[in-house]
Design an enzyme around this catalytic site. Structure first.
Site, mmCIF file in Angstrom:
data_model
loop_
_atom_site.group_PDB
_atom_site.id
_atom_site.type_symbol
_atom_site.label_atom_id
_atom_site.label_comp_id
_atom_site.label_asym_id
_atom_site.label_seq_id
_atom_site.Cartn_x
_atom_site.Cartn_y
_atom_site.Cartn_z
ATOM 1 N N GLU A 72 -14.020 39.477 2.178
ATOM 2 C CA GLU A 72 -15.037 39.852 1.183
ATOM 3 C C GLU A 72 -14.420 40.604 0.020
ATOM 4 O O GLU A 72 -14.820 40.419 -1.131
ATOM 5 C CB GLU A 72 -16.130 40.709 1.846
ATOM 6 N N ASP B 239 -12.820 42.584 6.608
ATOM 7 C CA ASP B 239 -11.639 43.059 5.879
ATOM 8 C C ASP B 239 -11.894 44.382 5.185
ATOM 9 O O ASP B 239 -13.039 44.779 4.951
ATOM 10 C CB ASP B 239 -11.168 42.014 4.864
#
Length: 412
Positions: free
Chosen positions: A178, A83
């Protein structure tokens, strides 16, 4: 295709996939773009020649580079996250390649007058002569952490095509979410099967990090009473003013914009509301565990004082710990830091050891039984339109991955 060309080809392709996570989503991963990206990486890991390539229902991608030595080498892992940050838009990223960068200001977007300048970013001239990749001034770049992810892919490809470099079994993992602190939430440490790992999620050349913040999040809901302002005397209670009052009790100088190094802070991330109700979200950070606990107690005490003043329903606090300083779990296996340090030195890279003023997946993974320091990737100015990455430094990061793998085999 040489290392540099492969890095540029993969990186510029990867950043065009929108993989921003979403804190308001309760799915895992939180956005479909991460699933799309994960599926692509599964195919490319197989193409490279890795084995045991999997993507589970939660979007975690894992793969194995089998050992090419008879020695008993500990299994090591390399991780990056799928991400990108939520701080600025990551949709329709248009990476701009600047070869042989002259070290001067770069106009990222003439129409919007977005200029990357050495005055604002003093480190910029140090990249003179490098190939750097910037945004077009309308999005973030996503080097955090697609630079690290690209470096792992390129390093694995290199090791497969250069069997003369001996190494033990290497595990690779790409994790979702994350950036919103959920990266390791569904990470299967046992299935990963490494003794320890490295996140490729750092910044400039030489970064080697194994200390992180202790971190907590605090959500405060302020409840007011709305009445017509013309007849509000002794009746109205303004929720937004309660939020302002709460913030006024926090030490002004203990905020991100006034702190550095090992200094902790309180950070107001968002404040939304009106007279009837306001919501404030804070993050609390400190390297020292005692100071960290003291900061949380301070928040609780302020809430208690305001409740005594305005009533229990006036302020509602929800606070939870997010991750802890990984140093505590890294110290017992200090050799993993030493090998990374020696790998950098052997490549004429000066290790820059400093605490992470943030968190990585490694912060949480270290407490889950997988000690995981963090290594540089070559990116600068993460999470915004001035983000850029040096391909030359990315190449160095690839070399560090290869050298770490080689040294573990050599020392076994």
């Amino acid at each position: 295709m040489n290392l540099k060309q492969e890095l540029i080809e993969r990186f510029t392709r990867y950043v065009k996939i929108d993989t921003q996570s979403n804190e308001d989503s309760h799915t895992v991963p939180t956005t479909p773009g991460q699933i799309e990206f994960g599926k692509l990486l599964v195919e490319e890991l197989k193409e490279i020649g890795l084995t045991e390539v999997t993507m589970d229902d939660n979007g975690y991608v894992m793969a194995t580079l089998p050992a090419n030595t008879d020695k008993d080498v500990p299994v090591i892992g390399f991780l990056a996250h799928l991400d990108t940050a939520t701080d600025f838009t990551g949709k329709n990223v248009k990476p701009q390649i600047h070869e042989n960068f002259d070290g001067n200001a770069i106009t990222l977007n003439e129409e919007l007058n977005v200029v990357l300048t050495p005055e604002q970013f003093p480190e910029l001239p140090s990249y003179k002569g490098h190939t750097i990749i910037t945004t077009d001034g309308t999005t973030l770049l996503g080097a955090d952490d697609k630079a690290g992810l690209t470096e792992i892919m390129v390093a694995m490809n290199y090791l497969i095509h250069n069997p003369q470099i001996k190494h033990g079994k290497i595990r690779v993992a790409f994790t979702p979410d994350e950036e919103i602190g959920r990266g390791p939430a569904h990470f299967d440490v046992e299935a990963f099967g490494a003794s320890f790992a490295y996140t490729m999620d750092g910044g400039p050349l030489g970064g080697l990090e194994y200390e992180s913040f202790n971190a907590a999040g605090a959500k405060l809901t302020f409840n007011g009473t709305n009445t017509h302002p013309g007849t509000a005397k002794n009746k109205m209670r303004n929720a937004t003013k309660l939020a302002m009052e709460f913030n006024s009790y926090l030490p002004v100088e203990e905020a991100p914009e006034y702190t550095e190094g090992y200094e902790g802070f309180y950070h107001l991330l968002s404040l939304n509301g009106d007279v009837e109700q306001s919501k404030a979200y804070y993050i609390i950070r400190d390297f020292d565990r005692e100071n960290f606990e003291a900061r949380k107690h301070n928040v609780e005490n302020i809430v208690k004082q305001m409740q005594e003043k305005y009533g229990r329903d006036a302020v509602v606090l929800e606070m939870n710990d997010q991750y802890y300083n990984m140093l505590e779990k890294i110290e017992p296996v200090r050799e993993i830091v030493d090998i990374a340090y020696e790998a950098m030195k052997s490549l004429n890279i000066e290790p820059n050891i400093h605490p992470i003023r943030g968190g990585t997946d490694g912060s949480q993974l270290s407490y889950m039984g997988l000690p995981t320091p963090n290594i540089f990737t070559g990116g600068e100015n993460y999470h915004g339109k001035f983000e850029y990455v040096s391909v030359d430094v990315m190449e160095k990061a690839v070399q560090v991955i290869i050298e770490i793998a080689r040294r573990f085999e050599e020392q076994a």
